[in-house]
Scaffold this active site. Structure first.
Site, PDB file in Angstrom:
ATOM      1  N   ASN A 210       0.845  -1.202   0.000  1.00  0.00           N
ATOM      2  CA  ASN A 210       0.000   0.000   0.000  1.00  0.00           C
ATOM      3  C   ASN A 210       0.881   1.252   0.000  1.00  0.00           C
ATOM      4  OD1 ASN A 210       0.626   0.673   2.833  1.00  0.00           O
ATOM      5  ND2 ASN A 210      -0.431  -1.261   3.210  1.00  0.00           N
ATOM      6  N   ASP A 279      -4.607  -6.360   5.179  1.00  0.00           N
ATOM      7  CA  ASP A 279      -5.639  -7.201   5.791  1.00  0.00           C
ATOM      8  C   ASP A 279      -5.563  -8.642   5.264  1.00  0.00           C
ATOM      9  OD1 ASP A 279      -6.725  -5.136   7.285  1.00  0.00           O
ATOM     10  OD2 ASP A 279      -7.886  -4.405   5.576  1.00  0.00           O
ATOM     11  N   LYS A 289       8.524 -17.247 -10.514  1.00  0.00           N
ATOM     12  CA  LYS A 289       7.791 -16.099 -11.056  1.00  0.00           C
ATOM     13  C   LYS A 289       6.617 -16.594 -11.904  1.00  0.00           C
ATOM     14  CE  LYS A 289       8.386 -11.991 -13.833  1.00  0.00           C
ATOM     15  NZ  LYS A 289       9.134 -11.401 -14.920  1.00  0.00           N
ATOM     16  N   ILE A 307      -3.264  -7.402  14.341  1.00  0.00           N
ATOM     17  CA  ILE A 307      -2.232  -7.187  15.375  1.00  0.00           C
ATOM     18  C   ILE A 307      -2.788  -6.375  16.545  1.00  0.00           C
ATOM     19  CG2 ILE A 307       0.052  -6.191  15.845  1.00  0.00           C
ATOM     20  CD1 ILE A 307       0.723  -6.707  12.872  1.00  0.00           C
ATOM     21  N   PHE A 323      -5.122   3.276  14.586  1.00  0.00           N
ATOM     22  CA  PHE A 323      -5.428   4.275  13.550  1.00  0.00           C
ATOM     23  C   PHE A 323      -6.530   3.744  12.654  1.00  0.00           C
ATOM     24  CE2 PHE A 323      -1.692   6.239  14.986  1.00  0.00           C
ATOM     25  CZ  PHE A 323      -1.682   7.536  14.489  1.00  0.00           C
ATOM     26  N   LYS A 337     -14.588   0.715  15.071  1.00  0.00           N
ATOM     27  CA  LYS A 337     -13.256   0.105  15.206  1.00  0.00           C
ATOM     28  C   LYS A 337     -12.786   0.141  16.663  1.00  0.00           C
ATOM     29  CE  LYS A 337      -8.809  -0.020  12.842  1.00  0.00           C
ATOM     30  NZ  LYS A 337      -8.015   0.433  11.718  1.00  0.00           N
ATOM     31  N   LYS A 341     -12.039  -3.433  18.430  1.00  0.00           N
ATOM     32  CA  LYS A 341     -10.649  -3.763  18.811  1.00  0.00           C
ATOM     33  C   LYS A 341     -10.473  -3.692  20.326  1.00  0.00           C
ATOM     34  CE  LYS A 341      -8.954  -3.143  14.468  1.00  0.00           C
ATOM     35  NZ  LYS A 341      -8.196  -4.006  13.616  1.00  0.00           N
TER      36      LYS A 341
END
Ligand SMILES: Cc1cc2nc3c(=O)[nH]c(=O)nc-3n(C[C@H](O)[C@H](O)[C@H](O)COP(=O)(O)O)c2cc1C
Length: 376
Positions: A210, A279, A289, A307, A323, A337, A341
């Site tokens: 990302n 995720d 490859k 985590i 975050f 969230k 969590k």
């Protein structure tokens, strides 16, 4: 040594002979990580050139309150708001007197009135001037108002006199500015921060990742260190320099990050989960490859371990801050969230806005706990 990383320093240079040392002050501030802009008074310009200050600060030098173009680019009020700290070095007897009386008849004195940043003064003048009752009284008043004094040195002066009044050394000025941003609020505490993106291999050359730069995590690391915390960083893929005062563990995948966190979490007081952890990861990593013989390829993805949630479920867990990077229903999603969590706080980023989103140097967040939402 404490640093000025990410700090915006406005250096005011007034009409003391020691103004010739001001380019060196700019350098020392930059060495500690500051971005520096300079205002030079008419008196200051008699002793140092604007060109030198502009070249070294790599920014336009400000001097005239009535300069139409400068006002359009960055008005005196914007300059005052831009600053995290204003340092007047050297501070002439005249400028000290003006500040004492709240005068605003040039750019520097006007900005000082308009700023809510901390102001530091490094006086520099002849020893007899420095010993005068007027200067002593003026400094006493300014100290009472919260201005910080960088004491002048003792020694031989430009005029040949020996005494107190020499400008403090440029490095000492920079160090004292850095010390001002240091607190002991996290002294003796241990902080673990994850940051950057994780890399999930598809085959030996390709991967899923990302756009995380790691900037937010590194800025937080810097603040934790400045506040006295022993800070450990678990770093994935980033595009910035690493804070040299932290203990650093480099990882690649979400699985690596999970293991690195779990090995160290027990001894921590605070866990900041700032990394952009993938995720999902490919269920199978091809040993070779993948050839492009086919028109399409299907990669089956399986879920990575969560985590932050795993840490929050531990019996002996630190304070946990997560975050949330959201593009819609920001507050609702972030609150969900926080509840799922079971962490102490969620910092919400609106990543739909490019100026404050991923990779940006500026940010605007909501700090969300069970009790309150604070916009920062
Ligand atoms: C050669 C020379 C050297 C000077 N050195 C100092 C000095 O070291 N410190 C000081 O406070 N004033 C010094 N002055 C006086 C200031 O330059 C003068 O007061 C000026 O108006 C200050 O303006 P400012 O405070 O707006 O920069 C000096 C003047 C001259 C002519």
């Amino acid at each position: 040594m404490n640093t000025l990383t990410n700090k915006r320093v406005l250096l005011g240079v007034s009409g003391s002979i020691a103004a010739y040392k001001s380019p060196d002050i700019v350098r020392r501030l930059q060495d500690l990580g500051a971005e520096v802009r300079v205002i030079v008074t008419d008196g200051g310009k008699k002793f140092v050139s604007e060109r030198s200050l502009q070249t070294i600060s790599k920014n336009k030098v400000y001097s005239n309150l009535w300069d139409k173009e400068a006002e359009l680019a960055m008005s005196h009020i914007e300059l005052a708001k831009w600053s995290d700290i204003v340092i007047i070095a050297p501070a002439s007897a005249n400028t000290i007197a003006k500040l004492c009386h709240g005068r605003a008849d040039d750019l520097l004195s006007t900005v000082i009135l308009a700023t809510d940043a901390k102001v530091m003064l490094a006086p520099s003048m002849n020893q007899q001037m420095f010993a005068s009752k007027a200067i002593k009284d003026n400094l006493k008043i300014l100290l009472k108002r919260g201005i910080v004094l960088i004491e002048p040195g003792f020694g031989e002066q430009a005029c040949g006199d020996i005494g107190e009044g020499r400008l403090a050394e440029p490095l000492e000025i920079a160090k004292q500015a850095a010390d001002l941003f240091t607190s002991s609020s996290l002294s003796g505490k241990k902080v673990l921060i994850t940051l950057g993106g994780t890399i999930e291999a598809i085959d030996p050359v390709r991967y899923i990742s990302n756009h995380s730069s790691g900037k937010m995590g590194m800025a937080l690391a810097h603040e934790c260190i400045q506040a006295g915390a022993k800070t450990t960083l678990i770093i994935g893929s980033i595009s910035i320099d690493i804070e040299t005062r932290a203990e650093v563990i480099r990882i690649v995948s979400a699985e690596d990050m999970y293991k690195a966190v779990m090995q160290r979490i027990e001894s921590q007081d605070l866990f900041i989960s700032c990394a952009a952890v993938a995720d999902f990861r490919p269920k199978n990593i091809s040993n070779n490859k993948i050839k492009k013989n086919n028109n399409s390829v299907t990669i089956e993805l399986i879920k990575n371990k969560d985590i932050l949630a795993s840490v929050c479920q531990l019996n002996k867990k630190p304070i946990c801050i997560g975050f949330a990077a959201e593009t819609e229903n920001l507050i609702d999603n972030a609150r969900a969230k926080l509840a799922s969590k079971q962490c102490e706080a969620i910092i919400l980023n609106d990543v739909s806005q490019s100026e404050i989103g991923l990779n940006s140097d500026e940010n605007e967040v909501h700090f969300i706990t069970k009790e309150e939402i604070v916009k920062k």
